[in-house]
Scaffold this motif. Structure first.
Motif, PDB file in Angstrom:
ATOM      1  N   TYR A  45       0.839  -1.201   0.000  1.00  0.00           N
ATOM      2  CA  TYR A  45       0.000   0.000   0.000  1.00  0.00           C
ATOM      3  C   TYR A  45       0.870   1.245   0.000  1.00  0.00           C
ATOM      4  O   TYR A  45       2.029   1.211   0.431  1.00  0.00           O
ATOM      5  N   SER A  51       2.236   4.313   1.759  1.00  0.00           N
ATOM      6  CA  SER A  51       2.355   4.535   3.202  1.00  0.00           C
ATOM      7  C   SER A  51       2.670   5.981   3.565  1.00  0.00           C
ATOM      8  O   SER A  51       2.620   6.340   4.742  1.00  0.00           O
ATOM      9  N   LEU A 106      -2.564   4.337   3.417  1.00  0.00           N
ATOM     10  CA  LEU A 106      -3.201   3.522   4.444  1.00  0.00           C
ATOM     11  C   LEU A 106      -2.238   3.492   5.632  1.00  0.00           C
ATOM     12  O   LEU A 106      -1.033   3.327   5.453  1.00  0.00           O
ATOM     13  N   GLU A 137      -4.146  -0.840   8.570  1.00  0.00           N
ATOM     14  CA  GLU A 137      -5.289  -0.675   7.668  1.00  0.00           C
ATOM     15  C   GLU A 137      -5.117  -1.552   6.426  1.00  0.00           C
ATOM     16  O   GLU A 137      -4.012  -1.949   6.087  1.00  0.00           O
ATOM     17  N   GLY A 138      -6.222  -1.787   5.741  1.00  0.00           N
ATOM     18  CA  GLY A 138      -6.200  -2.607   4.521  1.00  0.00           C
ATOM     19  C   GLY A 138      -6.747  -3.992   4.803  1.00  0.00           C
ATOM     20  O   GLY A 138      -6.435  -4.590   5.839  1.00  0.00           O
ATOM     21  N   LYS A 177      -7.137   2.264  -1.705  1.00  0.00           N
ATOM     22  CA  LYS A 177      -7.694   3.154  -0.680  1.00  0.00           C
ATOM     23  C   LYS A 177      -9.221   3.181  -0.782  1.00  0.00           C
ATOM     24  O   LYS A 177      -9.939   3.098   0.222  1.00  0.00           O
ATOM     25  N   TRP A 229     -10.743   0.121   0.628  1.00  0.00           N
ATOM     26  CA  TRP A 229     -10.645   0.086   2.095  1.00  0.00           C
ATOM     27  C   TRP A 229     -11.806   0.883   2.703  1.00  0.00           C
ATOM     28  O   TRP A 229     -12.451   0.456   3.654  1.00  0.00           O
TER      29      TRP A 229
END
Ligand code: 2GW
Ligand code: MN
Length: 297
Positions: free
Chosen positions: A191, A193, A201, A205-206, A253, A256
């Motif tokens: 992801y 960062s 994320l 998260e994710g 994103k 999510w």
């Protein structure tokens, strides 16, 4: 669907999946924590899905971008195999986006299938070719494509169909598990960062790492998805940032924040270089080999 079926129901009813046999594949995850099915071979009945889709008289859009040398290299095989395997028996409209409409191969199409070619500008940077797709799709979904299709799949062109890809894959929003990453621990997923990026994320998260080579859904859901990604890309650019995996980072994103209604197993978009694996029974779409020296100038 609603509640998570892992609790006790042996069978679930899903409009486009027929009966979902969630226990048909005990070795893999067939349901997300928010109750969405993860579609693996054997968890659906393709004939029931087909009948239910035909009853609804659906039109399904398939969008693909073929800009620069990707047109000659990938488009013919993509379209030929889509004719063999993608939503056979349904009404299908292909949208090919290219800067050279005259170079699009004219293949004979099956009954109820149409191909439309839309002109796009050729971006100078390949990252922009990839990211600009979100804005172009957003506009198309707000225009003719959005009026004529009920559901749309948006695909990379550097792949080809290798097995039946039917209405069992349809839902309001559909995300694809990335073949490289589906069994990786979350902390290793690639992801974005950098917290300054709209695609960021935070640690922890994710849910999954989704592949931008395939996503889909209803026109309304895809309008929201493409708007979100466009906006994020624009915000990042204004700050001089570019997310790690470009549009794919923004897509991750979005999913999510707005969980997909259906998730496709890596069987639906498999990388042959990963070799044979017991859980990958029948790949539906295969990544075509990349020749970076040829296409990345
Ligand atoms: C892209 C990279 C380098 C050189 C050329 C291109 C290129 C892409 C091109 O010259 N012409 C073109 O039409 N494209 C379109 O963008 C085409 O539809 C292609 O499938 C798509 C994404 O580029 P691709 O397939 O080379 O990127 P991948 O396979 O490394 O894809 C993942 O990551 C991308 C972002 O970096 C996207 O998110 C993509 O959806 C992902 O699968
Ligand atoms: Mn690709």
């Amino acid at each position: 669907m609603g509640t998570c079926p892992l609790a006790r129901m042996p069978l679930l009813r899903d409009n486009f999946t027929g009966l979902l046999h969630l226990w048909a594949r005990p070795e893999v995850l067939t349901c997300t924590s928010w109750g969405a099915p993860i579609i693996w071979d054997g968890t659906f009945d393709p004939d029931v899905a087909q009948q239910e889709a035909i009853q609804q008289n659906l039109t399904i859009g398939l969008t693909v971008f073929a800009v620069g040398r990707y047109l000659e290299k990938y488009l013919a095989r993509f379209l030929e195999t889509a004719e063999q395997y993608f939503m056979v028996g349904q009404r299908v409209v292909y949208y090919v986006f290219t800067e050279r409409p005259a170079a699009v191969p004219r293949l004979p199409l099956g009954p109820g299938r149409q191909l439309r070619v839309e002109r796009v500008l050729r971006e100078r940077r390949w990252q922009d070719v990839s990211m600009e797709r979100m804005g172009t799709l957003h506009a198309a979904l707000g225009g003719r494509l959005g009026r004529e299709a009920h559901f749309v799949f948006c695909l990379d062109v550097d792949q080809y169909f290798s097995g039946a890809f039917g209405p069992e894959t349809l839902a309001d929003s559909v995300a694809q598990l990335h073949a490289w990453h589906y069994h990786w621990p979350r902390r290793l997923l690639p992801y974005e960062s950098d917290p300054r990026s709209a695609a960021a994320l935070a640690p922890g998260e994710g849910d999954f790492y989704y592949h931008a080579a395939l996503f889909g859904g209803s026109v309304a859901a895809l309008r929201r998805l493409t708007a979100h990604c466009m906006r994020g890309q624009r915000q990042d650019r204004a700050l001089g940032l570019e997310a790690r995996w470009h549009d794919e980072s923004h897509l991750n994103k979005f999913f999510w924040l707005h969980k997909p209604a259906k998730v496709l197993s890596p069987e639906f978009c498999w990388c042959p270089e990963l070799g044979q694996r017991a859980e990958i029974r029948r790949p539906r779409l295969l990544w075509a080999p990349k020749e970076y020296t040829l296409v990345r100038d």
